[in-house]
Design an enzyme around this catalytic site. Structure first.
Site, short mmCIF file in Angstrom:
data_model
loop_
_atom_site.label_atom_id
_atom_site.label_comp_id
_atom_site.label_asym_id
_atom_site.label_seq_id
_atom_site.Cartn_x
_atom_site.Cartn_y
_atom_site.Cartn_z
N CYS A 41 17.94 63.25 24.51
CA CYS A 41 17.35 64.45 24.70
C CYS A 41 18.35 65.37 23.85
O CYS A 41 19.34 65.16 23.87
CB CYS A 41 17.25 64.95 26.01
SG CYS A 41 16.19 66.57 25.99
N ASP A 43 18.92 68.32 24.58
CA ASP A 43 19.42 69.14 25.54
C ASP A 43 21.06 69.20 25.46
O ASP A 43 21.69 68.31 25.32
CB ASP A 43 19.36 68.89 27.10
CG ASP A 43 19.64 69.62 28.03
OD1 ASP A 43 20.82 70.11 28.03
OD2 ASP A 43 18.52 70.04 29.06
N ARG A 45 23.15 69.78 27.28
CA ARG A 45 24.23 69.48 28.38
C ARG A 45 24.40 67.81 28.47
O ARG A 45 25.00 67.30 29.49
CB ARG A 45 23.55 69.76 29.88
CG ARG A 45 23.69 71.40 29.94
CD ARG A 45 22.63 71.77 31.00
NE ARG A 45 21.16 71.38 30.85
CZ ARG A 45 20.15 71.60 31.54
NH1 ARG A 45 20.41 72.29 32.89
NH2 ARG A 45 18.91 71.17 31.23
N HIS A 97 17.25 62.32 31.06
CA HIS A 97 18.21 62.84 32.05
C HIS A 97 17.35 63.83 32.98
O HIS A 97 16.29 64.33 32.61
CB HIS A 97 19.08 63.99 31.51
CG HIS A 97 18.68 65.16 30.53
ND1 HIS A 97 18.57 66.68 31.15
CD2 HIS A 97 17.91 65.22 29.44
CE1 HIS A 97 17.82 67.27 30.37
NE2 HIS A 97 17.40 66.55 29.36
N CYS A 100 15.09 67.70 33.03
CA CYS A 100 14.84 67.66 31.66
C CYS A 100 13.72 68.71 31.40
O CYS A 100 12.60 68.45 32.03
CB CYS A 100 14.32 66.63 31.11
SG CYS A 100 14.00 66.23 29.29
#
Ligand code: CO
Length: 211
Positions: A41, A43, A45, A97, A100
């Protein structure tokens, strides 16, 4: 943090790496030999190298919203083709994750508009599959947080299935049975730990819809 700060950090990092290993950068100039293709992803993080404690040169990376493998995405097909056909990478990981935002948006009753909404229609199938499975199994429905975790995991399985149907992967399996191997992982942003969801025995005989 300003862009100047980032550039300063870059200079400090490069100096540290050179001090630790004078050949560190020159070794990378002529080639890369990553041993893994990471489809994750976007993302912020979930940075592939950091969560696996890898260095530059070790992981070939493709990231998009909700780690989707789409059939009509020339971008991901080109990445996979280069990874397996030219870099001879033996393992592909689809890493979702928990927490998400893409999966959460795909599960929302309120429809997300624009390109994001179009993109998340693919992940919305994972939501439907989980709903169907829960209906079949009966029993007490899980709370929303648990439901979202199940959809995150189902989304990983779904993208592994898509990956197994991509022509670039199937053609590679015809040439070298079993390689690339496909793996589904989920990263927990609350603990920093990765959970293995499934390992796909790479084979061109796997029927579509079956993993
Ligand atoms: Co995400």
């Amino acid at each position: 943090m300003s862009l100047e700060d980032l550039l300063e950090r870059n200079r400090a990092w490069a100096a540290r790496e050179r001090a630790r290993d004078p050949e560190y950068f020159s070794r990378h100039v002529t080639e890369q030999r990553p041993h893994l293709l990471w489809i994750g992803c976007s993302d912020s993080r979930v940075p592939a190298e950091q969560v696996t404690a890898c260095c530059p040169g070790e992981i070939f990376v493709h990231r998009n919203i909700a780690n989707v493998v789409s059939y009509n995405d020339v971008n991901i097909s080109a990445v996979v083709q280069y990874a397996v056909g030219h870099l001879h990478i033996p393992d592909i990981v689809v890493c979702g994750h928990y927490g998400c935002g893409g999966v959460k948006a795909a599960c929302d009753e309120k429809v997300v508009g624009g390109y994001i909404g179009d993109w998340l229609m693919i992940t919305a199938w994972a939501k439907r599959f989980v709903e169907e499975r829960l209906r079949r199994e009966g029993g007490e429905p899980p709370d929303h947080a648990t439901f979202l975790r199940l959809v995150v995991e189902e989304n990983v399985r779904l993208q592994i299935q898509h990956l197994s149907n991509l022509s670039v992967v199937r053609e590679q399996w015809d040439r070298s049975p079993g390689v690339p191997r496909l793996h589904g992982w989920c990263y927990d942003i609350g603990t920093g730990l990765i959970q293995v969801i499934e390992d796909h025995a790479g084979s061109s005989t796997t029927a579509a819809g079956e993993v």
